[in-house]
Scaffold this active site. Structure first.
Site, PDB file in Angstrom:
ATOM      1  NE  ARG A  93       6.254  -0.392  10.069  1.00  0.00           N
ATOM      2  CZ  ARG A  93       5.076  -0.433   9.494  1.00  0.00           C
ATOM      3  NH1 ARG A  93       4.912   0.072   8.272  1.00  0.00           N
ATOM      4  NH2 ARG A  93       4.044  -0.966  10.104  1.00  0.00           N
ATOM      5  NE  ARG A 139       2.148  -4.796  11.324  1.00  0.00           N
ATOM      6  CZ  ARG A 139       3.258  -4.616  10.589  1.00  0.00           C
ATOM      7  NH1 ARG A 139       4.391  -5.196  10.936  1.00  0.00           N
ATOM      8  NH2 ARG A 139       3.216  -3.847   9.530  1.00  0.00           N
ATOM      9  NE  ARG A 169      -4.136  -1.151  10.144  1.00  0.00           N
ATOM     10  CZ  ARG A 169      -3.042  -0.633   9.568  1.00  0.00           C
ATOM     11  NH1 ARG A 169      -3.042   0.600   9.122  1.00  0.00           N
ATOM     12  NH2 ARG A 169      -1.962  -1.362   9.428  1.00  0.00           N
ATOM     13  NE  ARG A 182       7.553  -3.338   6.065  1.00  0.00           N
ATOM     14  CZ  ARG A 182       6.273  -3.019   5.923  1.00  0.00           C
ATOM     15  NH1 ARG A 182       5.744  -2.892   4.720  1.00  0.00           N
ATOM     16  NH2 ARG A 182       5.511  -2.837   6.984  1.00  0.00           N
ATOM     17  CE  LYS A 186      -2.178  -1.016   3.876  1.00  0.00           C
ATOM     18  NZ  LYS A 186      -1.499  -2.284   4.257  1.00  0.00           N
TER      19      LYS A 186
HETATM   20  P1  AMP Z   1       0.964   0.622   9.045  1.00  0.00           P
HETATM   21  O1  AMP Z   1       2.137   1.525   8.870  1.00  0.00           O
HETATM   22  O2  AMP Z   1      -0.211   1.052   8.241  1.00  0.00           O
HETATM   23  O3  AMP Z   1       1.311  -0.833   8.860  1.00  0.00           O
HETATM   24  O4  AMP Z   1       0.513   0.776  10.577  1.00  0.00           O
HETATM   25  C1  AMP Z   1       1.373   0.397  11.639  1.00  0.00           C
HETATM   26  C2  AMP Z   1       0.580   0.289  12.920  1.00  0.00           C
HETATM   27  O5  AMP Z   1       0.012   1.558  13.237  1.00  0.00           O
HETATM   28  C3  AMP Z   1      -0.605  -0.676  12.901  1.00  0.00           C
HETATM   29  O6  AMP Z   1      -0.224  -2.013  13.143  1.00  0.00           O
HETATM   30  C4  AMP Z   1      -1.477  -0.096  14.012  1.00  0.00           C
HETATM   31  O7  AMP Z   1      -0.970  -0.425  15.297  1.00  0.00           O
HETATM   32  C5  AMP Z   1      -1.286   1.393  13.812  1.00  0.00           C
HETATM   33  N1  AMP Z   1      -2.281   1.953  12.848  1.00  0.00           N
HETATM   34  C6  AMP Z   1      -2.009   2.523  11.642  1.00  0.00           C
HETATM   35  N2  AMP Z   1      -3.126   2.914  11.031  1.00  0.00           N
HETATM   36  C7  AMP Z   1      -4.144   2.570  11.854  1.00  0.00           C
HETATM   37  C8  AMP Z   1      -5.559   2.674  11.780  1.00  0.00           C
HETATM   38  N3  AMP Z   1      -6.167   3.214  10.714  1.00  0.00           N
HETATM   39  N4  AMP Z   1      -6.288   2.204  12.831  1.00  0.00           N
HETATM   40  C9  AMP Z   1      -5.712   1.684  13.917  1.00  0.00           C
HETATM   41  N5  AMP Z   1      -4.383   1.515  14.046  1.00  0.00           N
HETATM   42  C10 AMP Z   1      -3.601   1.967  13.038  1.00  0.00           C
END
Ligand code: AMP
Length: 216
Positions: free
Chosen positions: A161, A172, A88, A127, A13
Site C-alpha cells: 500500500r 495515520r 473513524r 506488510r 482489523k
Molecule cells: P484503512 O485501509 O482502513 O487503513 O484506510 C486507509 C485510508 O483510507 C485511511 O488512512 C483514510 O485515508 C481512508 N479511510 C478509510 N476508512 C475511512 C473512514 N472511515 N473515514 C475516513 N477515511 C477513511
C-alpha cells in the site's frame, strides 16, 4: 451479528474481519478497501481520496457515509456485517447509528484491538500482499515459504500500500488518536465496547474475539 472492529492502523482489523467473514459468514465492510478500489478504478471519488489517503488523513465524513449507506443497502435484512476501519469519527458513528436505526438494525458489539505504537509501525511498514489473490505477508513475521512465490496461488507479483510507509503511518496514528480514539468512550458509554489484546498472535486474537461474541 453486527460488529465494529475498532483500533489503530495495523492492529489487525482486516485480518480478523476476514476470519469472521469466513467462519461466521459475516460480510466485511472495509471503507479502506472500498476507497482503494475506487482509486484503482480511477473514479472521481477515488482520485480525490488517493491523495488524502497517501498523506494519512481522513476522507470526508459525507463520502464515507455514502459508501457505507450504499453497501448496507445491498445486504439482505438478516445478513450480519463487520465494519472494518469505519467509523473513524464521531460524526461517522452518529451517521451509522442513524442508518441502522432507519433500517431497523442494531449494532451488537464494538471490539477494540489494543496494540502498542512501536509494534504497529513495524507491522504496517513490513506488510505486503500477493497482487493476484490478495494473500497477506510480512517482511519479518510472515514471508512466503518459497521466496518470491505466493503460498496460496503461486503468484510472483506482490504489492504494498502506498500509505504503508513510516511517514504516512505516523500521520495515520496521530489522526487515530485525535479523531478515532474518542469513539472508545462513545461506545463504552453505550455498553457496546469489548477490548481484546491485539498484540497476541492472530489465533489468540481470534479466540479472544470469539469469547466476546459469546458474552450475552
Ligand atoms: P484503512 O485501509 O482502513 O487503513 O484506510 C486507509 C485510508 O483510507 C485511511 O488512512 C483514510 O485515508 C481512508 N479511510 C478509510 N476508512 C475511512 C473512514 N472511515 N473515514 C475516513 N477515511 C477513511
Amino acid at each position: 451479528m453486527n460488529l465494529i472492529l475498532l483500533g489503530p492502523p495495523g492492529a489487525g482489523k482486516g485480518t480478523q474481519a476476514q476470519r469472521l467473514q469466513e467462519r461466521r459468514g459475516l460480510v466485511q465492510l472495509s471503507t479502506g478497501d472500498m476507497l482503494r478500489a475506487a482509486a484503482a478504478a480511477g473514479t472521481a471519488v477515488g482520485k480525490r481520496a488517493k491523495a488524502i489517503m497517501d498523506a494519512g488523513n481522513l476522507v470526508p465524513d459525507e463520502v464515507i457515509a455514502e459508501l457505507i449507506g450504499d453497501r448496507l443497502d445491498q445486504l439482505d435484512a438478516g445478513q450480519g456485517f463487520i465494519l472494518d476501519g469505519v467509523p473513524r469519527t464521531t460524526a461517522q458513528a452518529d451517521a451509522i447509528d442513524a442508518m441502522l436505526t432507519q433500517k431497523g438494525r442494531r449494532l451488537d458489539r464494538v471490539i477494540e484491538l489494543k496494540v502498542d505504537d512501536d509494534l504497529l509501525v513495524e507491522r504496517v511498514t513490513g506488510r505486503f500482499t500477493c497482487a493476484n489473490c490478495g494473500q497477506g505477508y510480512h517482511d519479518k513475521f510472515k514471508r512466503p515459504k518459497d521466496a518470491g512465490k505466493c503460498d496460496v496461488c503461486g503468484g510472483t507479483e506482490f504489492k504494498r500500500r502506498s500509505d504503508d510507509n513510516e511517514d504516512a503511518m505516523r500521520a495515520r496514528l496521530q489522526v487515530y488518536y485525535n479523531q478515532t480514539a474518542p469513539l472508545l468512550d462513545y461506545y463504552r458509554a453505550r455498553g457496546k465496547l469489548h477490548s481484546v489484546d491485539g498484540m497476541a498472535d492472530m489465533e489468540e486474537v481470534a479466540r479472544q474475539i470469539e469469547k466476546t461474541l459469546k458474552v450475552a
